[in-house]
Design an enzyme around this catalytic site. Sequence first.
Site, PDB file in Angstrom:
ATOM      1  CG  ASN A  64      -2.152  -0.841   0.987  1.00  0.00           C
ATOM      2  OD1 ASN A  64      -2.713  -0.826  -0.108  1.00  0.00           O
ATOM      3  ND2 ASN A  64      -2.546  -1.610   1.987  1.00  0.00           N
ATOM      4  CG  HIS A  67       8.257   6.413  -2.535  1.00  0.00           C
ATOM      5  ND1 HIS A  67       8.677   7.524  -3.227  1.00  0.00           N
ATOM      6  CD2 HIS A  67       9.327   5.607  -2.421  1.00  0.00           C
ATOM      7  CE1 HIS A  67       9.956   7.392  -3.499  1.00  0.00           C
ATOM      8  NE2 HIS A  67      10.382   6.233  -3.021  1.00  0.00           N
ATOM      9  CG  ASP A 125       9.882  -8.588   4.609  1.00  0.00           C
ATOM     10  OD1 ASP A 125       9.078  -7.685   4.919  1.00  0.00           O
ATOM     11  OD2 ASP A 125      10.415  -9.323   5.463  1.00  0.00           O
ATOM     12  CB  THR A 126      13.556  -4.033   3.406  1.00  0.00           C
ATOM     13  OG1 THR A 126      13.355  -3.975   1.997  1.00  0.00           O
ATOM     14  CG2 THR A 126      14.883  -3.362   3.739  1.00  0.00           C
ATOM     15  CG  PHE A 166      11.906   5.465   4.927  1.00  0.00           C
ATOM     16  CD1 PHE A 166      12.345   5.558   3.622  1.00  0.00           C
ATOM     17  CD2 PHE A 166      11.633   4.201   5.447  1.00  0.00           C
ATOM     18  CE1 PHE A 166      12.501   4.419   2.845  1.00  0.00           C
ATOM     19  CE2 PHE A 166      11.777   3.054   4.675  1.00  0.00           C
ATOM     20  CZ  PHE A 166      12.216   3.167   3.366  1.00  0.00           C
ATOM     21  N   GLY A 167      13.131   5.539   8.109  1.00  0.00           N
ATOM     22  CA  GLY A 167      13.653   4.364   8.805  1.00  0.00           C
ATOM     23  C   GLY A 167      15.037   4.597   9.406  1.00  0.00           C
ATOM     24  CE1 TYR A 168      16.570   0.620  12.935  1.00  0.00           C
ATOM     25  CE2 TYR A 168      15.294  -0.192  11.066  1.00  0.00           C
ATOM     26  CZ  TYR A 168      15.571  -0.185  12.414  1.00  0.00           C
ATOM     27  OH  TYR A 168      14.834  -0.984  13.266  1.00  0.00           O
ATOM     28  CE  LYS A 188      17.143   4.663   0.811  1.00  0.00           C
ATOM     29  NZ  LYS A 188      15.965   4.839   1.656  1.00  0.00           N
ATOM     30  CG  HIS A 207      18.134  -1.912   0.763  1.00  0.00           C
ATOM     31  ND1 HIS A 207      18.651  -0.641   0.901  1.00  0.00           N
ATOM     32  CD2 HIS A 207      16.911  -1.858   1.308  1.00  0.00           C
ATOM     33  CE1 HIS A 207      17.775   0.126   1.516  1.00  0.00           C
ATOM     34  NE2 HIS A 207      16.697  -0.592   1.778  1.00  0.00           N
TER      35      HIS A 207
HETATM   36  P1  IMP Z   1       9.774  -2.956   4.538  1.00  0.00           P
HETATM   37  O1  IMP Z   1       9.873  -4.451   4.452  1.00  0.00           O
HETATM   38  O2  IMP Z   1      10.144  -2.272   3.256  1.00  0.00           O
HETATM   39  O3  IMP Z   1       8.474  -2.489   5.106  1.00  0.00           O
HETATM   40  O4  IMP Z   1      10.899  -2.501   5.579  1.00  0.00           O
HETATM   41  C1  IMP Z   1      10.926  -2.923   6.937  1.00  0.00           C
HETATM   42  C2  IMP Z   1      11.636  -1.898   7.796  1.00  0.00           C
HETATM   43  O5  IMP Z   1      13.016  -1.796   7.380  1.00  0.00           O
HETATM   44  C3  IMP Z   1      11.082  -0.494   7.692  1.00  0.00           C
HETATM   45  O6  IMP Z   1      10.071  -0.273   8.629  1.00  0.00           O
HETATM   46  C4  IMP Z   1      12.302   0.367   7.987  1.00  0.00           C
HETATM   47  O7  IMP Z   1      12.475   0.501   9.371  1.00  0.00           O
HETATM   48  C5  IMP Z   1      13.443  -0.444   7.444  1.00  0.00           C
HETATM   49  N1  IMP Z   1      13.810  -0.015   6.080  1.00  0.00           N
HETATM   50  C6  IMP Z   1      13.407  -0.594   4.915  1.00  0.00           C
HETATM   51  N2  IMP Z   1      13.934   0.042   3.860  1.00  0.00           N
HETATM   52  C7  IMP Z   1      14.681   1.056   4.381  1.00  0.00           C
HETATM   53  C8  IMP Z   1      15.486   2.081   3.781  1.00  0.00           C
HETATM   54  O8  IMP Z   1      15.630   2.209   2.556  1.00  0.00           O
HETATM   55  N3  IMP Z   1      16.095   2.913   4.643  1.00  0.00           N
HETATM   56  C9  IMP Z   1      15.969   2.821   5.988  1.00  0.00           C
HETATM   57  N4  IMP Z   1      15.229   1.914   6.588  1.00  0.00           N
HETATM   58  C10 IMP Z   1      14.601   1.011   5.787  1.00  0.00           C
END
Ligand code: IMP
Length: 192
Positions: free
Chosen positions: A10, A13, A70-71, A150-152, A173, A178
């Site tokens: 959802n 971006h 998934d990240t 965002f995130g880390y 970036k 990744h």
């Molecule tokens: P998702 O699987 O893409 O939702 O990522 C899971 C979590 O990993 C996110 O809530 C972020 O905390 C972190 N994350 C994912 N991608 C990034 C990024 O590109 N930069 C920084 N944190 C990330």
Amino acid sequence: MEGRIIFATNNKHKLEELSAILEGKFKVLGLKDIGFEGEIPETGSTLAENAYQKSHFIYERFGLDCFSDDTGLEVDALGGRPGVRSARFAGDNSSYAENVDKLLRELKGKKDRSARFRTVISLILKGKEYQFEGSVEGSITEERHGEKGFGYDPVFLPDGYNQTFAEMPASRKNKISHRARAVAKLVAFLKK
Ligand code: IMP
């Protein structure tokens, strides 16, 4: 003829990004576009399991070609944590800021700060699953730097650069990240 593919997300971006890349080849639809408003369970113990769980969930219900991503951030001094729990590192519903605070606390005084972001994409095409992985090596800074992303991002310094992901323009970036690397593999496969 242009095919249709569902991106099990959802995140607006991410959807726009993939729609633009696959334009002319695939029409990319998000979960809202197919009328799915619920939550997809994410209970796997690895990124690959979670990615598969999401794509499989949508394929089973809708029978449509789809992919999901998934990240996780893997920190060597923490034995690979937070990894698959990156979004919930400081607890369920934790904010980005709380997760970063916890990471900096756990790494306080540690010399080895090496880490990597890893993304796994699971694609289900005509009922068959394919996975694509992308990662970027780097290290965790001692303090936050930068406001972008965002995130880390404010504490992730990719190897070979002197700016964190939160300091560099999104265009940079998005060339080395990744997710960009995993997406490039997905797109090369889909464009074949
Ligand atoms: P998702 O699987 O893409 O939702 O990522 C899971 C979590 O990993 C996110 O809530 C972020 O905390 C972190 N994350 C994912 N991608 C990034 C990024 O590109 N930069 C920084 N944190 C990330």
